[in-house]
Scaffold this active site. Sequence first.
Site, PDB file in Angstrom:
ATOM      1  N   ILE A   1      -0.531   1.594  12.639  1.00 42.10           N
ATOM      2  CA  ILE A   1      -0.745   2.846  11.920  1.00 42.10           C
ATOM      3  C   ILE A   1      -2.236   3.157  11.965  1.00 42.10           C
ATOM      4  O   ILE A   1      -3.051   2.455  11.370  1.00 42.10           O
ATOM      5  CB  ILE A   1      -0.250   2.736  10.472  1.00 42.10           C
ATOM      6  CG1 ILE A   1       1.261   2.484  10.472  1.00 42.10           C
ATOM      7  CG2 ILE A   1      -0.583   3.987   9.690  1.00 42.10           C
ATOM      8  CD1 ILE A   1       1.840   2.227   9.119  1.00 42.10           C
TER       9      ILE A   1
ATOM     10  N   GLU B   1      -1.412  -9.549  -4.866  1.00 42.94           N
ATOM     11  CA  GLU B   1      -0.249 -10.151  -5.521  1.00 42.94           C
ATOM     12  C   GLU B   1       0.538  -9.111  -6.308  1.00 42.94           C
ATOM     13  O   GLU B   1       1.772  -9.047  -6.224  1.00 42.94           O
ATOM     14  CB  GLU B   1      -0.705 -11.274  -6.452  1.00 42.94           C
ATOM     15  CG  GLU B   1       0.435 -11.957  -7.184  1.00 42.94           C
ATOM     16  CD  GLU B   1      -0.055 -12.954  -8.225  1.00 42.94           C
ATOM     17  OE1 GLU B   1       0.682 -13.890  -8.549  1.00 42.94           O
ATOM     18  OE2 GLU B   1      -1.196 -12.766  -8.716  1.00 42.94           O
TER      19      GLU B   1
ATOM     20  N   ILE C   1       1.285   3.728   2.373  1.00 41.89           N
ATOM     21  CA  ILE C   1       2.109   3.906   3.563  1.00 41.89           C
ATOM     22  C   ILE C   1       3.073   2.737   3.725  1.00 41.89           C
ATOM     23  O   ILE C   1       4.258   2.926   4.022  1.00 41.89           O
ATOM     24  CB  ILE C   1       1.236   4.055   4.815  1.00 41.89           C
ATOM     25  CG1 ILE C   1       0.287   5.247   4.668  1.00 41.89           C
ATOM     26  CG2 ILE C   1       2.105   4.218   6.057  1.00 41.89           C
ATOM     27  CD1 ILE C   1       0.976   6.564   4.532  1.00 41.89           C
TER      28      ILE C   1
ATOM     29  N   GLY D   1       0.806  -1.214   0.000  1.00 48.35           N
ATOM     30  CA  GLY D   1       0.000   0.000   0.000  1.00 48.35           C
ATOM     31  C   GLY D   1       0.836   1.259   0.000  1.00 48.35           C
ATOM     32  O   GLY D   1       2.066   1.222  -0.022  1.00 48.35           O
TER      33      GLY D   1
ATOM     34  N   GLU E   1     -18.645  11.245   6.626  1.00 44.22           N
ATOM     35  CA  GLU E   1     -17.566  12.227   6.525  1.00 44.22           C
ATOM     36  C   GLU E   1     -17.782  13.373   7.508  1.00 44.22           C
ATOM     37  O   GLU E   1     -18.907  13.805   7.744  1.00 44.22           O
ATOM     38  CB  GLU E   1     -17.485  12.777   5.101  1.00 44.22           C
ATOM     39  CG  GLU E   1     -16.315  13.715   4.878  1.00 44.22           C
ATOM     40  CD  GLU E   1     -16.274  14.286   3.477  1.00 44.22           C
ATOM     41  OE1 GLU E   1     -15.211  14.757   3.058  1.00 44.22           O
ATOM     42  OE2 GLU E   1     -17.320  14.271   2.797  1.00 44.22           O
TER      43      GLU E   1
ATOM     44  N   LYS F   1      -8.999   2.004   4.199  1.00 44.61           N
ATOM     45  CA  LYS F   1      -8.999   3.373   4.729  1.00 44.61           C
ATOM     46  C   LYS F   1      -9.908   4.338   3.980  1.00 44.61           C
ATOM     47  O   LYS F   1     -10.057   5.478   4.397  1.00 44.61           O
ATOM     48  CB  LYS F   1      -7.567   3.921   4.706  1.00 44.61           C
ATOM     49  CG  LYS F   1      -6.958   3.986   3.314  1.00 44.61           C
ATOM     50  CD  LYS F   1      -5.526   4.471   3.355  1.00 44.61           C
ATOM     51  CE  LYS F   1      -4.937   4.534   1.954  1.00 44.61           C
ATOM     52  NZ  LYS F   1      -3.532   4.990   1.961  1.00 44.61           N
TER      53      LYS F   1
ATOM     54  N   GLY G   1      -0.338  12.153  -1.778  1.00 45.26           N
ATOM     55  CA  GLY G   1       0.163  11.167  -2.722  1.00 45.26           C
ATOM     56  C   GLY G   1      -0.263   9.751  -2.425  1.00 45.26           C
ATOM     57  O   GLY G   1       0.042   8.848  -3.194  1.00 45.26           O
TER      58      GLY G   1
ATOM     59  N   SER H   1      -2.918   6.522  -1.972  1.00 41.16           N
ATOM     60  CA  SER H   1      -3.947   6.059  -2.915  1.00 41.16           C
ATOM     61  C   SER H   1      -5.309   6.665  -2.629  1.00 41.16           C
ATOM     62  O   SER H   1      -6.124   6.828  -3.527  1.00 41.16           O
ATOM     63  CB  SER H   1      -4.036   4.527  -2.863  1.00 41.16           C
ATOM     64  OG  SER H   1      -4.357   4.092  -1.547  1.00 41.16           O
TER      65      SER H   1
ATOM     66  N   LYS I   1      -9.111   9.947  11.831  1.00 40.07           N
ATOM     67  CA  LYS I   1     -10.541   9.648  11.794  1.00 40.07           C
ATOM     68  C   LYS I   1     -10.966   8.749  12.958  1.00 40.07           C
ATOM     69  O   LYS I   1     -12.164   8.515  13.165  1.00 40.07           O
ATOM     70  CB  LYS I   1     -10.902   9.009  10.462  1.00 40.07           C
ATOM     71  CG  LYS I   1     -10.727   9.974   9.292  1.00 40.07           C
ATOM     72  CD  LYS I   1     -10.942   9.312   7.955  1.00 40.07           C
ATOM     73  CE  LYS I   1     -10.832  10.333   6.825  1.00 40.07           C
ATOM     74  NZ  LYS I   1      -9.494  10.972   6.758  1.00 40.07           N
TER      75      LYS I   1
END
Length: 642
Positions: free
Chosen positions: A401, A312, A289, A287, A546, A363, A447, A449, A405
């Site tokens: 991590i 994969e 991070i 991912g 949100e 996330k 930056g 995803s 939120k």
Amino acid sequence: MISMNRNAKIALAVGVDLLALPCCFLIAMLLRVGDVTLAMRYGISTYVVVALVTIVAFLLSDLYRAVIRFIDQRLLAATGIALALAVLCVYLVLLAVNDEGFPRSALAIYWFIVFSYVVTSRISVRNFLRNHMGVRRDSDAVAIYGAGEPGAQLALTMRTSNEYRPVCFFDDKHVLHERTIAGLRVFHTDRLVEMVNSLCIRSIIIAIPQVSPERLRNIMQRMAEAGVTTKILSRLLDLADEEKTPTEAIRELKFEELLGRAPVPPRVDLFARCVRTRTVLVTGAGGSIGSELCRQIVTLSPSCLHLLDHSEFALYTIKQELQARFPTLPIVAHLGSVCNAALVERILQENRIDTIYHAAAYKHVPLVEANIVEGLRNNVLGAQVLAASAGRHKVEICVLISSDKAVRPTNIMGASKRIAELIFQAAAVTHGPGTTFCMVRFGNVLGSSGSVIPLFQRQIAHGGPLTVTHPEVTRYFMLISEAAQLVIQAGAMAKGGDVFVLDMGEPVRIVDLARTMIMMSGLTEKTADFPDGDIAIKFIGIFPGEKLYEELLTDGKVFPSEHPRIMRMKESALHPGVLDTYITCLMMACATNDRGMIESMVKAMVSDYTPQANSPPALPVSGPATTIEMAGLAKKIVSYRI
């Protein structure tokens, strides 16, 4: 000559000077004695020695190491001083040997002739390189913002380039208006729009060293109003490198340069404490991070790095990248989910893991809100499986991590991250000093995803509009490198059950970020007052779950840490037995897809979870058996509390 490498150009310059300098001395002697025969009576060796001494003086003044395109008065002055010292040395030698017949005043004449030769030859070559390198006339017309030394050098470099065609300078100083620098006219920034239209300028390059974010935003606003794109000079040193083109010295502006907060540097003594010579496991290694964590970990000399990811392609990609950079470092890729207890157990049992960084999580708030079962299973069950296995196998450091939120969450994703924090807090109590558990909480990562920036970039590329949920929505932002460094340093400072939070400055309004990105693209915002703009901003309403304003701190106690920009928090926790029972009930509720029961169990664990009214409706319960089982488990919760 233009295509020659650096060493060949130096050899050529020295060779030409070895031929020219004896001629210069001959001219000096002729001017002094007035006769060729008298001038030649001292032999060829005298002329060669004087030329060699002069070459040494040129070497000491860095004349040969200078880039001819950027020869300036300072270098010529240094060359003149070095040449005067060489002439003085020859004069002192003549005094020492008491050679009365040699015309010593010829040395002074020689200095003037050689200095004139140096200036004439170098300036001629400089002008040749600037004016005869085949610059395309159809290259983009650009202007330079900042008529100082960096801007002047940039203009000189551009004249040798096929990519850019500099046409003028812009500067805020009135004293420079209508002046000429590096062959280009300087205009005050008040005439920016006028000259952009008059000279058909397509882009402007900022050549101001150490420009502040506030001034940069102001410049960007003026550029956007003029309808031009903006780039920035990266480093002045790149211009002096003949092997680099202007394209390599000029780069796009970075978003973090406009956010008004300087990146938080890591503390070197903390950075490698949990990694160097250790066996490290990163979950979610493919991912955003997780992959950045891996990139930084491999630079800190671990003994072995283990990667775990259920994708994969992502796992293959990051392993290939790391192995290419560090071919001798043992890197082991494990394909599978962190929720797979048998897999996690096998990895920890067979490899004696010292440090774990748990980055595997879903996330994306709207996606998790629409798929709460999978979101909770992945984020909650994954944390539970990993924490339990890490405690059993005495892993030294285990870092979770988390997310901003998780603070007073209004969505399932945030609540799931808070439950994961509770799991690590409970594990710190259960496993004692054998394993140090800690959590790292930070805001949006530039930056990554799930970041809004890639979305805005795609929308700008398609002509807009840029979609923003609400005009007042704000978020904290940090660099992806900062996020990874924070995680690594947190493990070094942890004492058990800590929550670490980075001081991220002031939050940024998303609509301001959208306007900044429009400006960075050289476009203008289309509004009711300015209908001829390029890109509109459209407000689409708050997503389910949100929040308008994210928070990093709760009502828990805040303490300073070893790093001045990282805070340590102690928050309330649940009894480990109570938490385990709650999670069992939660997983059973997930098995029935009963949203109402799921939210009730989440609320029981996270008391400040407040789901919004615009969340999707509850799904029907599949049968009464599960409810009876959950009622029995609820009695266990009561007994734990008693």
